[in-house]
Design a protein around this motif. Sequence first.
Motif, PDB file in Angstrom:
ATOM      1  N   PHE A 109       0.841  -1.193   0.000  1.00  0.00           N
ATOM      2  CA  PHE A 109       0.000   0.000   0.000  1.00  0.00           C
ATOM      3  C   PHE A 109       0.873   1.238   0.000  1.00  0.00           C
ATOM      4  N   GLY A 110       0.411   2.248  -0.702  1.00  0.00           N
ATOM      5  CA  GLY A 110       1.161   3.486  -0.694  1.00  0.00           C
ATOM      6  C   GLY A 110       0.453   4.587  -1.454  1.00  0.00           C
ATOM      7  N   VAL A 111       1.058   5.744  -1.383  1.00  0.00           N
ATOM      8  CA  VAL A 111       0.570   6.927  -2.087  1.00  0.00           C
ATOM      9  C   VAL A 111       1.728   7.417  -2.945  1.00  0.00           C
ATOM     10  N   GLY A 112       1.426   7.824  -4.159  1.00  0.00           N
ATOM     11  CA  GLY A 112       2.495   8.178  -5.083  1.00  0.00           C
ATOM     12  C   GLY A 112       2.568   9.647  -5.414  1.00  0.00           C
ATOM     13  N   HIS A 113       3.564   9.968  -6.213  1.00  0.00           N
ATOM     14  CA  HIS A 113       3.683  11.334  -6.749  1.00  0.00           C
ATOM     15  C   HIS A 113       4.337  11.240  -8.122  1.00  0.00           C
ATOM     16  N   SER A 114       4.132  12.254  -8.897  1.00  0.00           N
ATOM     17  CA  SER A 114       4.704  12.301 -10.236  1.00  0.00           C
ATOM     18  C   SER A 114       6.177  12.682 -10.161  1.00  0.00           C
ATOM     19  N   ILE A 115       6.986  12.056 -10.980  1.00  0.00           N
ATOM     20  CA  ILE A 115       8.402  12.422 -11.074  1.00  0.00           C
ATOM     21  C   ILE A 115       8.544  13.422 -12.227  1.00  0.00           C
ATOM     22  N   GLU A 116       8.941  14.633 -11.915  1.00  0.00           N
ATOM     23  CA  GLU A 116       9.020  15.686 -12.934  1.00  0.00           C
ATOM     24  C   GLU A 116      10.461  16.033 -13.299  1.00  0.00           C
ATOM     25  N   GLU A 118      13.941  15.900 -14.751  1.00  0.00           N
ATOM     26  CA  GLU A 118      14.325  15.130 -15.935  1.00  0.00           C
ATOM     27  C   GLU A 118      15.304  14.008 -15.609  1.00  0.00           C
ATOM     28  N   GLN A 119      16.305  14.306 -14.821  1.00  0.00           N
ATOM     29  CA  GLN A 119      17.292  13.270 -14.494  1.00  0.00           C
ATOM     30  C   GLN A 119      16.669  12.139 -13.675  1.00  0.00           C
ATOM     31  N   GLU A 120      15.783  12.530 -12.755  1.00  0.00           N
ATOM     32  CA  GLU A 120      15.109  11.535 -11.928  1.00  0.00           C
ATOM     33  C   GLU A 120      14.180  10.665 -12.790  1.00  0.00           C
ATOM     34  N   LYS A 121      13.569  11.303 -13.769  1.00  0.00           N
ATOM     35  CA  LYS A 121      12.665  10.601 -14.685  1.00  0.00           C
ATOM     36  C   LYS A 121      13.453   9.586 -15.530  1.00  0.00           C
ATOM     37  N   ILE A 122      14.608  10.017 -16.010  1.00  0.00           N
ATOM     38  CA  ILE A 122      15.442   9.109 -16.808  1.00  0.00           C
ATOM     39  C   ILE A 122      15.896   7.920 -15.954  1.00  0.00           C
ATOM     40  N   SER A 123      16.283   8.184 -14.716  1.00  0.00           N
ATOM     41  CA  SER A 123      16.698   7.093 -13.819  1.00  0.00           C
ATOM     42  C   SER A 123      15.556   6.111 -13.583  1.00  0.00           C
ATOM     43  N   ALA A 124      14.335   6.654 -13.430  1.00  0.00           N
ATOM     44  CA  ALA A 124      13.174   5.794 -13.178  1.00  0.00           C
ATOM     45  C   ALA A 124      12.864   4.943 -14.406  1.00  0.00           C
ATOM     46  N   THR A 151       5.851  11.018 -21.559  1.00  0.00           N
ATOM     47  CA  THR A 151       5.773   9.893 -20.619  1.00  0.00           C
ATOM     48  C   THR A 151       5.518  10.395 -19.201  1.00  0.00           C
ATOM     49  N   GLN A 152       4.537   9.787 -18.581  1.00  0.00           N
ATOM     50  CA  GLN A 152       4.278  10.094 -17.174  1.00  0.00           C
ATOM     51  C   GLN A 152       4.979   9.023 -16.336  1.00  0.00           C
ATOM     52  N   VAL A 153       5.711   9.456 -15.341  1.00  0.00           N
ATOM     53  CA  VAL A 153       6.380   8.509 -14.441  1.00  0.00           C
ATOM     54  C   VAL A 153       5.973   8.844 -13.017  1.00  0.00           C
ATOM     55  N   VAL A 154       5.581   7.835 -12.274  1.00  0.00           N
ATOM     56  CA  VAL A 154       5.201   8.064 -10.877  1.00  0.00           C
ATOM     57  C   VAL A 154       5.989   7.134  -9.967  1.00  0.00           C
ATOM     58  N   SER A 155       6.150   7.579  -8.741  1.00  0.00           N
ATOM     59  CA  SER A 155       6.833   6.790  -7.724  1.00  0.00           C
ATOM     60  C   SER A 155       5.898   6.636  -6.525  1.00  0.00           C
ATOM     61  N   ILE A 156       5.750   5.404  -6.083  1.00  0.00           N
ATOM     62  CA  ILE A 156       4.862   5.125  -4.941  1.00  0.00           C
ATOM     63  C   ILE A 156       5.712   4.575  -3.802  1.00  0.00           C
ATOM     64  N   LYS A 157       5.810   5.329  -2.738  1.00  0.00           N
ATOM     65  CA  LYS A 157       6.573   4.862  -1.577  1.00  0.00           C
ATOM     66  C   LYS A 157       5.790   3.735  -0.892  1.00  0.00           C
ATOM     67  N   ILE A 158       6.466   2.639  -0.638  1.00  0.00           N
ATOM     68  CA  ILE A 158       5.805   1.496   0.000  1.00  0.00           C
ATOM     69  C   ILE A 158       5.628   1.809   1.486  1.00  0.00           C
TER      70      ILE A 158
END
Lengths: 220, 220
Positions: A109-116, A118-124, A151-158
């Motif tokens: 379970f978690g809540v996410g956020h968008s990665i905006e 650019e470098q973080e997005k490329i890493s993801a 491309t939309q990239v999101v990260s969800i912290k567990i």
Amino acid sequence: MSQFPKTERNRVKRLPQRGYYDTETIYKILDEALICHVGFVENKEPFVIPINFARVDDAIILHGSKSSRLLKHIEAGKPVCIEATTLDGLVLARSVFHHSVNFRSVMLFGVGHSIEDEQEKISALKAITEHLIPGRWDDARIPNRKELIATQVVSIKIEEASAKIRTGLPSDDEEDYALPIWAGVLPIQEMTLPPIRDERLAGDVPLPGYIEKYSRGGKS
Amino acid sequence: MSQFPKTERNRVKRLPQRGYYDTETIYKILDEALICHVGFVENKEPFVIPINFARVDDAIILHGSKSSRLLKHIEAGKPVCIEATTLDGLVLARSVFHHSVNFRSVMLFGVGHSIEDEQEKISALKAITEHLIPGRWDDARIPNRKELIATQVVSIKIEEASAKIRTGLPSDDEEDYALPIWAGVLPIQEMTLPPIRDERLAGDVPLPGYIEKYSRGGKS
């Protein structure tokens, strides 16, 4: 090795002896699965969508089109439940009642956020590509600016997670062991078949070693 | 061949050309999958649980313990979203952006009820057993009354459903085809490994033909 807290959401209620809460067990299952199943609530109704992913530290990375309903939902900070399961075999007991499957499953379970950034997005995106097929990122053409924007990239912290695992032979009622019924396990495993070359690929482009050696089974 | 209606819930929004709404396509995908992923809402939060199942006509059958949170939820007439996906391959494009997977996926919506009639319950359990491994029901010891009472069985009528399918080779941007990057598909398939006999099985109990001949790949 750290542990996730046991809560009302992630506690394994049925057969608690099959429940695990340590990051080592949970991350290993996540890292082997190629697809996860993301549950979310919209208009009070449940939705489940299968999607590729990667785990990076204590977060799940998802990507898709900017217009994705799921990703918009996550970007808005609404909670998700993510489940990933690997099926390892059919457990054939003497009694129908004790039939089961061997599996390794994670629910988180978690809540996410968008990665905006650019470098973080490329890493993801690299993490997702490398999760699918290790070695691919350094070989393929990496995303250009236009593709990154699309491309939309999101990260969800567990926040909470648990694993549930069944292994081994069937467990029958004592009086059933005398029955002349075949019992055991029929193992199941995802395997790769020989790679299929793109029709438009020039004849002198060799199959890379990381594809030739790719093995689903070897990851477990 | 009949069609499910396209609604706001089941319409394939991204890449609509990959969407299917006919029962033939949808039922075939469901009948091949061994596990489905059931999404439900509790305390306004999403949950996803993997579970064995069977399709009988236009309904999904699930079973489990009387104490199962999921089955209690379904028995109470609350809506579920059920998703089942078969992964068929990794699609390796020249560009990271066009990487994909080949898959066959179903998402369906419905409301369930508990099956209480004993004969109907036995039929439903037979369907789940035969879905797992055809031929098993007539060979194993079928449930006795005590086991039937301990087992909760629910049926969820499929109200809305859609399938999403990707097949075939990668699709790259025209200018990328000239790049000397290997491209193609790495097919993935669930396979069975040789059966493992239960340690307590008498030596003269032969491996039944339906287990020997069982094939995951052959079903597709």
